[in-house]
Motif scaffolding. Sequence first.
Motif, PDB file in Angstrom:
ATOM      1  N   LEU A  96      65.390  -9.084 125.328  1.00 39.62           N
ATOM      2  CA  LEU A  96      65.347 -10.156 126.314  1.00 39.62           C
ATOM      3  C   LEU A  96      64.225 -11.119 125.948  1.00 39.62           C
ATOM      4  O   LEU A  96      63.229 -10.725 125.340  1.00 39.62           O
ATOM      5  CB  LEU A  96      65.103  -9.598 127.726  1.00 39.62           C
ATOM      6  CG  LEU A  96      66.221  -8.775 128.368  1.00 39.62           C
ATOM      7  CD1 LEU A  96      65.737  -8.194 129.697  1.00 39.62           C
ATOM      8  CD2 LEU A  96      67.464  -9.622 128.586  1.00 39.62           C
ATOM      9  N   THR A  97      64.389 -12.380 126.325  1.00 43.88           N
ATOM     10  CA  THR A  97      63.366 -13.374 126.025  1.00 43.88           C
ATOM     11  C   THR A  97      62.497 -13.630 127.252  1.00 43.88           C
ATOM     12  O   THR A  97      62.955 -13.577 128.389  1.00 43.88           O
ATOM     13  CB  THR A  97      64.000 -14.709 125.593  1.00 43.88           C
ATOM     14  OG1 THR A  97      64.832 -15.210 126.662  1.00 43.88           O
ATOM     15  CG2 THR A  97      64.843 -14.525 124.334  1.00 43.88           C
ATOM     16  N   ASN A 131      56.240 -13.449 136.815  1.00 40.58           N
ATOM     17  CA  ASN A 131      55.976 -12.015 136.821  1.00 40.58           C
ATOM     18  C   ASN A 131      54.741 -11.777 135.972  1.00 40.58           C
ATOM     19  O   ASN A 131      54.829 -11.616 134.753  1.00 40.58           O
ATOM     20  CB  ASN A 131      57.172 -11.236 136.278  1.00 40.58           C
ATOM     21  CG  ASN A 131      56.989  -9.740 136.425  1.00 40.58           C
ATOM     22  OD1 ASN A 131      56.397  -9.267 137.400  1.00 40.58           O
ATOM     23  ND2 ASN A 131      57.477  -8.978 135.469  1.00 40.58           N
ATOM     24  N   GLY A 132      53.591 -11.783 136.628  1.00 42.25           N
ATOM     25  CA  GLY A 132      52.341 -11.713 135.877  1.00 42.25           C
ATOM     26  C   GLY A 132      52.165 -12.967 135.046  1.00 42.25           C
ATOM     27  O   GLY A 132      52.151 -14.077 135.563  1.00 42.25           O
ATOM     28  N   ARG A 133      52.071 -12.825 133.744  1.00 43.09           N
ATOM     29  CA  ARG A 133      51.886 -13.979 132.862  1.00 43.09           C
ATOM     30  C   ARG A 133      53.196 -14.452 132.248  1.00 43.09           C
ATOM     31  O   ARG A 133      53.208 -15.338 131.405  1.00 43.09           O
ATOM     32  CB  ARG A 133      50.923 -13.595 131.738  1.00 43.09           C
ATOM     33  CG  ARG A 133      51.349 -12.337 130.990  1.00 43.09           C
ATOM     34  CD  ARG A 133      50.273 -11.913 130.028  1.00 43.09           C
ATOM     35  NE  ARG A 133      50.565 -10.606 129.470  1.00 43.09           N
ATOM     36  CZ  ARG A 133      50.187 -10.216 128.277  1.00 43.09           C
ATOM     37  NH1 ARG A 133      49.491 -11.046 127.523  1.00 43.09           N
ATOM     38  NH2 ARG A 133      50.471  -9.028 127.841  1.00 43.09           N
ATOM     39  N   PHE A 134      54.321 -13.890 132.677  1.00 45.54           N
ATOM     40  CA  PHE A 134      55.610 -14.226 132.087  1.00 45.54           C
ATOM     41  C   PHE A 134      56.414 -15.184 132.955  1.00 45.54           C
ATOM     42  O   PHE A 134      56.479 -15.031 134.178  1.00 45.54           O
ATOM     43  CB  PHE A 134      56.436 -12.959 131.841  1.00 45.54           C
ATOM     44  CG  PHE A 134      55.934 -12.118 130.708  1.00 45.54           C
ATOM     45  CD1 PHE A 134      56.126 -12.499 129.396  1.00 45.54           C
ATOM     46  CD2 PHE A 134      55.253 -10.938 130.966  1.00 45.54           C
ATOM     47  CE1 PHE A 134      55.656 -11.733 128.348  1.00 45.54           C
ATOM     48  CE2 PHE A 134      54.777 -10.154 129.928  1.00 45.54           C
ATOM     49  CZ  PHE A 134      54.973 -10.555 128.618  1.00 45.54           C
ATOM     50  N   LEU A 135      57.030 -16.166 132.300  1.00 48.47           N
ATOM     51  CA  LEU A 135      57.991 -17.066 132.914  1.00 48.47           C
ATOM     52  C   LEU A 135      59.347 -16.878 132.225  1.00 48.47           C
ATOM     53  O   LEU A 135      59.461 -16.162 131.235  1.00 48.47           O
ATOM     54  CB  LEU A 135      57.529 -18.516 132.785  1.00 48.47           C
ATOM     55  CG  LEU A 135      56.328 -18.946 133.624  1.00 48.47           C
ATOM     56  CD1 LEU A 135      55.900 -20.357 133.254  1.00 48.47           C
ATOM     57  CD2 LEU A 135      56.650 -18.863 135.112  1.00 48.47           C
ATOM     58  N   ASP A 136      60.338 -17.543 132.755  1.00 51.76           N
ATOM     59  CA  ASP A 136      61.697 -17.476 132.228  1.00 51.76           C
ATOM     60  C   ASP A 136      61.726 -17.768 130.727  1.00 51.76           C
ATOM     61  O   ASP A 136      61.168 -18.764 130.260  1.00 51.76           O
ATOM     62  CB  ASP A 136      62.550 -18.497 132.982  1.00 51.76           C
ATOM     63  CG  ASP A 136      64.007 -18.476 132.558  1.00 51.76           C
ATOM     64  OD1 ASP A 136      64.399 -17.575 131.806  1.00 51.76           O
ATOM     65  OD2 ASP A 136      64.749 -19.372 132.999  1.00 51.76           O
ATOM     66  N   GLY A 137      62.397 -16.905 129.963  1.00 50.26           N
ATOM     67  CA  GLY A 137      62.514 -17.120 128.527  1.00 50.26           C
ATOM     68  C   GLY A 137      63.292 -18.376 128.180  1.00 50.26           C
ATOM     69  O   GLY A 137      63.157 -18.913 127.077  1.00 50.26           O
ATOM     70  N   PRO A 147      49.519 -23.608 123.278  1.00 48.34           N
ATOM     71  CA  PRO A 147      50.913 -23.702 123.730  1.00 48.34           C
ATOM     72  C   PRO A 147      51.474 -22.346 124.158  1.00 48.34           C
ATOM     73  O   PRO A 147      51.018 -21.302 123.687  1.00 48.34           O
ATOM     74  CB  PRO A 147      51.653 -24.219 122.489  1.00 48.34           C
ATOM     75  CG  PRO A 147      50.593 -24.757 121.575  1.00 48.34           C
ATOM     76  CD  PRO A 147      49.366 -23.950 121.848  1.00 48.34           C
ATOM     77  N   ALA A 148      52.465 -22.407 125.052  1.00 47.72           N
ATOM     78  CA  ALA A 148      53.138 -21.180 125.481  1.00 47.72           C
ATOM     79  C   ALA A 148      53.877 -20.571 124.292  1.00 47.72           C
ATOM     80  O   ALA A 148      54.167 -21.252 123.305  1.00 47.72           O
ATOM     81  CB  ALA A 148      54.111 -21.501 126.613  1.00 47.72           C
ATOM     82  N   GLU A 149      54.176 -19.277 124.387  1.00 49.18           N
ATOM     83  CA  GLU A 149      54.755 -18.566 123.253  1.00 49.18           C
ATOM     84  C   GLU A 149      55.970 -17.760 123.691  1.00 49.18           C
ATOM     85  O   GLU A 149      55.968 -17.143 124.762  1.00 49.18           O
ATOM     86  CB  GLU A 149      53.698 -17.641 122.642  1.00 49.18           C
ATOM     87  CG  GLU A 149      54.128 -16.967 121.356  1.00 49.18           C
ATOM     88  CD  GLU A 149      52.996 -16.158 120.745  1.00 49.18           C
ATOM     89  OE1 GLU A 149      53.262 -15.349 119.851  1.00 49.18           O
ATOM     90  OE2 GLU A 149      51.835 -16.341 121.191  1.00 49.18           O
ATOM     91  N   LEU A 150      57.010 -17.787 122.861  1.00 44.67           N
ATOM     92  CA  LEU A 150      58.201 -16.990 123.131  1.00 44.67           C
ATOM     93  C   LEU A 150      57.897 -15.512 122.866  1.00 44.67           C
ATOM     94  O   LEU A 150      57.345 -15.166 121.829  1.00 44.67           O
ATOM     95  CB  LEU A 150      59.367 -17.443 122.249  1.00 44.67           C
ATOM     96  CG  LEU A 150      60.698 -16.707 122.467  1.00 44.67           C
ATOM     97  CD1 LEU A 150      61.257 -17.014 123.845  1.00 44.67           C
ATOM     98  CD2 LEU A 150      61.705 -17.078 121.380  1.00 44.67           C
ATOM     99  N   GLY A 172      63.854 -13.677 133.848  1.00 43.03           N
ATOM    100  CA  GLY A 172      64.540 -14.571 134.773  1.00 43.03           C
ATOM    101  C   GLY A 172      63.625 -15.313 135.723  1.00 43.03           C
ATOM    102  O   GLY A 172      64.091 -15.862 136.727  1.00 43.03           O
ATOM    103  N   ALA A 173      62.332 -15.378 135.424  1.00 45.98           N
ATOM    104  CA  ALA A 173      61.379 -16.025 136.328  1.00 45.98           C
ATOM    105  C   ALA A 173      61.415 -17.543 136.155  1.00 45.98           C
ATOM    106  O   ALA A 173      60.470 -18.157 135.659  1.00 45.98           O
ATOM    107  CB  ALA A 173      59.968 -15.482 136.079  1.00 45.98           C
ATOM    108  N   ALA A 174      62.523 -18.154 136.561  1.00 51.30           N
ATOM    109  CA  ALA A 174      62.695 -19.601 136.427  1.00 51.30           C
ATOM    110  C   ALA A 174      61.769 -20.330 137.396  1.00 51.30           C
ATOM    111  O   ALA A 174      61.814 -20.078 138.604  1.00 51.30           O
ATOM    112  CB  ALA A 174      64.143 -19.981 136.694  1.00 51.30           C
ATOM    113  N   PRO A 175      60.906 -21.235 136.899  1.00 46.78           N
ATOM    114  CA  PRO A 175      59.985 -21.966 137.771  1.00 46.78           C
ATOM    115  C   PRO A 175      60.715 -22.696 138.896  1.00 46.78           C
ATOM    116  O   PRO A 175      61.797 -23.226 138.696  1.00 46.78           O
ATOM    117  CB  PRO A 175      59.311 -22.956 136.809  1.00 46.78           C
ATOM    118  CG  PRO A 175      59.412 -22.300 135.475  1.00 46.78           C
ATOM    119  CD  PRO A 175      60.729 -21.577 135.476  1.00 46.78           C
ATOM    120  N   THR A 176      60.111 -22.704 140.063  1.00 48.40           N
ATOM    121  CA  THR A 176      60.575 -23.295 141.323  1.00 48.40           C
ATOM    122  C   THR A 176      61.629 -22.427 142.005  1.00 48.40           C
ATOM    123  O   THR A 176      61.903 -22.624 143.189  1.00 48.40           O
ATOM    124  CB  THR A 176      61.122 -24.734 141.175  1.00 48.40           C
ATOM    125  OG1 THR A 176      62.410 -24.702 140.547  1.00 48.40           O
ATOM    126  CG2 THR A 176      60.173 -25.614 140.383  1.00 48.40           C
TER     127      THR A 176
END
Length: 224
Positions: free
Chosen positions: A2-3, A65-71, A11-14, A56-60
């Motif tokens: 999963l991404t 989830n902690g330091r993770f956002l949607d891949g 910059p953010a990182e995948l 699946g942490a899509a902004p808005t």
Amino acid sequence: MLTGTLSDRQPAELHLFRNYEAPESVREPRFNQNINLKPPTQPSDQLVWRAARSSGAAPTYFRPNGRFLDGGLLANNPTLDAMTEIHEYNQDLIRKGQGNKVKKLSIVVSLGTGRSPQVPVTCVDVFRPSNPWELAKTVFGAKELGKMVVDCCTDPDGRAVDRARAWCEMVGIQYFRLNPQLGTDIMLDEVSDTVLVNALWETEVYIYEHREQFQKLIQLLLSP
């Protein structure tokens, strides 16, 4: 696999959530190691629900989830990322003298969530206004421009599909992209039964119109 998007750095990182050990990279890292950055959790310590929640942490729509956002912020169509992972994993096996374990990719099936219709845009002009009328025009233009930038960054179709198909064709891999055309743009938080049922109907029509492609895909998947 999963991404996810590591958002505790710029910059953010995948990030790839794996249930296996990551292949060793022989390439020079993009950035020098920063001791202030916490390393990602190892696959053996990663919980499936946390990986799914992070991916699946899509902004808005959903909180990070902690330091993770949607891949999808960095890989909304992760086909090439998955192919890269497979290639690097196989190369790592070869370097370790385990070439007999290499599994070559023979088919790629890419599933979309529906293509949004293309609509006209009247204004994307953003400038320093000199009167109330120009102020209103600038605000409207900034809104449309912002939406366009978001759409471009998160577009899973277009050139992303063209690149994936081209790479597959160059190395002899069969590529299937299945993604119905939607009549309206459907938001992630849509709850209207009418809108959702119409989307399902459009998907049914798409499957019927592309039944030969689906039949070919099923035969390939079932073949030894």
